[in-house]
Design a protein around this motif. Structure first.
Motif, short mmCIF file in Angstrom:
data_model
loop_
_atom_site.label_atom_id
_atom_site.label_comp_id
_atom_site.label_asym_id
_atom_site.label_seq_id
_atom_site.Cartn_x
_atom_site.Cartn_y
_atom_site.Cartn_z
N VAL A 85 0.69 -1.23 0.08
CA VAL A 85 -0.33 -0.34 -0.25
C VAL A 85 0.93 1.68 -0.03
CG1 VAL A 85 -2.37 -1.14 1.14
CG2 VAL A 85 -0.73 0.08 2.63
N PHE A 86 2.21 1.22 0.40
CA PHE A 86 3.43 2.67 0.57
C PHE A 86 3.50 2.31 -0.61
CE2 PHE A 86 7.48 4.47 0.84
CZ PHE A 86 6.89 4.58 1.82
N ALA A 87 3.68 1.57 -1.86
CA ALA A 87 3.94 1.66 -2.73
C ALA A 87 3.12 2.23 -3.88
CB ALA A 87 5.21 0.15 -3.18
N GLU A 88 2.07 1.59 -4.15
CA GLU A 88 1.24 1.98 -4.36
C GLU A 88 0.88 3.90 -4.17
OE1 GLU A 88 -3.00 -0.04 -3.84
OE2 GLU A 88 -2.17 -2.08 -4.82
N TRP A 89 1.02 3.75 -2.29
CA TRP A 89 0.83 5.49 -2.37
C TRP A 89 1.60 6.28 -3.06
CZ3 TRP A 89 2.86 8.36 2.03
CH2 TRP A 89 2.08 9.38 2.39
N VAL A 90 2.52 6.16 -2.98
CA VAL A 90 3.87 6.99 -3.54
C VAL A 90 3.83 7.06 -4.99
CG1 VAL A 90 6.25 7.16 -4.18
CG2 VAL A 90 5.03 6.34 -2.13
N ARG A 91 3.41 5.84 -5.94
CA ARG A 91 3.95 5.99 -7.03
C ARG A 91 1.92 6.55 -7.63
NH1 ARG A 91 5.14 0.03 -6.95
NH2 ARG A 91 7.50 0.24 -7.76
N GLY A 92 1.34 6.27 -6.61
CA GLY A 92 -0.07 7.72 -7.40
C GLY A 92 0.33 9.72 -6.41
N ARG A 103 12.25 2.33 -5.90
CA ARG A 103 12.97 0.56 -5.59
C ARG A 103 13.09 -0.06 -4.25
NH1 ARG A 103 19.12 3.50 -8.74
NH2 ARG A 103 17.90 4.57 -10.26
N PRO A 104 12.65 -1.40 -4.42
CA PRO A 104 12.23 -2.04 -3.38
C PRO A 104 13.22 -2.66 -2.97
CG PRO A 104 11.31 -2.82 -5.16
CD PRO A 104 11.49 -1.22 -5.88
N GLU A 105 13.64 -2.95 -1.75
CA GLU A 105 14.65 -4.05 -1.05
C GLU A 105 16.19 -3.30 -1.76
OE1 GLU A 105 14.48 -6.76 0.94
OE2 GLU A 105 12.27 -6.13 0.63
N PHE A 106 16.28 -2.25 -0.80
CA PHE A 106 16.99 -1.31 -1.43
C PHE A 106 18.78 -1.82 -0.65
CE2 PHE A 106 19.98 2.16 -1.12
CZ PHE A 106 20.20 2.35 -2.72
N PRO A 107 20.06 -1.92 -0.85
CA PRO A 107 21.18 -2.66 -0.13
C PRO A 107 21.62 -1.50 0.82
CG PRO A 107 21.14 -3.50 -2.12
CD PRO A 107 20.07 -2.64 -2.50
N CYS A 108 21.16 -0.88 2.03
CA CYS A 108 22.41 -0.48 3.26
C CYS A 108 22.70 -0.45 3.89
CB CYS A 108 21.25 0.48 3.00
SG CYS A 108 21.62 1.95 4.25
N GLY A 109 24.05 -0.54 3.76
CA GLY A 109 25.16 -1.19 4.88
C GLY A 109 25.34 -2.65 5.37
N ALA A 110 24.72 -3.10 6.26
CA ALA A 110 24.82 -4.70 5.83
C ALA A 110 23.46 -5.22 5.67
CB ALA A 110 25.19 -5.19 7.40
N SER A 111 22.17 -4.25 5.68
CA SER A 111 20.73 -4.55 5.61
C SER A 111 19.97 -4.42 4.00
CB SER A 111 20.54 -4.40 6.64
OG SER A 111 20.80 -3.82 8.35
N ARG A 112 18.89 -4.83 4.01
CA ARG A 112 18.26 -3.94 2.70
C ARG A 112 17.06 -3.65 3.00
NH1 ARG A 112 19.16 -5.84 -2.51
NH2 ARG A 112 20.40 -7.84 -2.83
N LEU A 113 16.98 -2.56 2.91
CA LEU A 113 15.82 -1.39 3.24
C LEU A 113 14.63 -1.51 2.62
CD1 LEU A 113 17.97 2.12 5.10
CD2 LEU A 113 16.72 0.27 6.24
N ARG A 121 15.35 15.79 -4.99
CA ARG A 121 16.22 16.09 -4.37
C ARG A 121 17.73 14.94 -3.80
NH1 ARG A 121 15.21 19.14 0.58
NH2 ARG A 121 16.87 17.04 1.63
N GLY A 122 17.16 14.36 -4.24
CA GLY A 122 18.05 12.75 -4.32
C GLY A 122 18.11 11.39 -3.65
N PRO A 123 18.36 10.66 -3.40
CA PRO A 123 17.57 9.43 -3.28
C PRO A 123 17.36 9.18 -1.65
CG PRO A 123 20.05 9.81 -2.79
CD PRO A 123 19.65 10.34 -3.75
N HIS A 124 15.62 9.22 -1.60
CA HIS A 124 15.06 9.06 0.03
C HIS A 124 14.79 7.16 0.74
CE1 HIS A 124 12.07 11.58 2.88
NE2 HIS A 124 11.98 10.33 2.72
#
Length: 226
Positions: A85-92, A103-113, A121-124
């Motif tokens: 629902v968050f992704a649908e909301w953002v795309r809408g 972009r889902p499942e984004f690598p960040c450090g030792a995790s995936r956000l 403004r750049g990546p959020h």
């Protein structure tokens, strides 16, 4: 987001965190529980629940348990729904103007956000947490200790300290909630990490949802009490 074929039932028991027994008009069903959290205050014997029929003929269970009634509340407990629902909301056009990519499942450090949103403004970076625990109109997260959740908060904090935009976004899977707060009784480390991250620049937001047996959608902002 909308579900396919949904039928009502009555919760019987939950032998383990993955399956439950539900009495339906078609008889007793063994169903997949789409939430591995405890949900003890929700899944009580006799509770009215809603099941979505699966589409894979090879799966072991015919239905997924997706929602439950708790008094006057209808609570969606599908753990996959908040990200959808968050992704649908953002795309809408919700959340941020000018998002050019989600972009889902984004690598960040030792995790995936959960998400990296490309914006002017750049990546959020965004981590989404679904909330199903409610007491007297107040929502709390988590309903069980989550070291993974603490790790994600720390990744967001590091990103914010490096100058990136970062948000922890609570999707409250029900309506008419007065506020959201960390569940310090269950996992004090999560609350401590969230408060520190907020002080270091991580945005913390929450929205409740309009929920029916067949659908769930973000509805309105809810205050976050840290």
């Amino acid at each position: 987001m909308r579900y396919g074929t949904v039928i009502p039932g009555r919760f019987v028991d939950r032998p383990n965190r993955f399956v439950a027994h539900v009495e339906t008009a078609e008889g007793l069903q063994t169903v997949h529980v789409k939430n591995t959290g405890r949900c003890r205050e929700l899944l009580v014997p006799g509770a009215a629940v809603y099941l979505e029929r699966g589409t894979n003929p090879n799966r072991k269970t015919l239905y997924d348990l997706i929602a439950v009634e708790k008094g006057p509340l209808l609570i969606n407990m599908d753990a996959q729904a908040p990200n959808r629902v968050f992704a649908e909301w953002v795309r809408g056009g919700g959340f941020l103007p000018g998002v050019t990519a989600v972009r889902p499942e984004f690598p960040c450090g030792a995790s995936r956000l959960d998400f990296c949103l490309e914006t002017p403004r750049g990546p959020h970076l965004v981590e989404v947490k679904g909330v199903t625990l409610e007491e007297d109109g107040l929502a709390r997260f988590p309903d069980a200790p989550t070291e993974r959740g603490v790790r994600h908060i720390r990744e967001l904090q590091r990103a914010a300290e490096a100058g990136m935009d970062a948000t922890l976004f609570f999707v409250v899977q029900m309506e008419h909630i007065l506020s959201v707060s960390p569940n310090d009784d269950t996992h004090p480390a999560f609350g401590a990490a969230l408060r520190q991250a907020a002080e270091r620049g991580v945005q913390v937001l929450a929205y409740d949802c309009a929920v029916t047996p067949e659908s769930i959608a973000l509805r309105r902002p809810v205050p976050v009490i840290l």
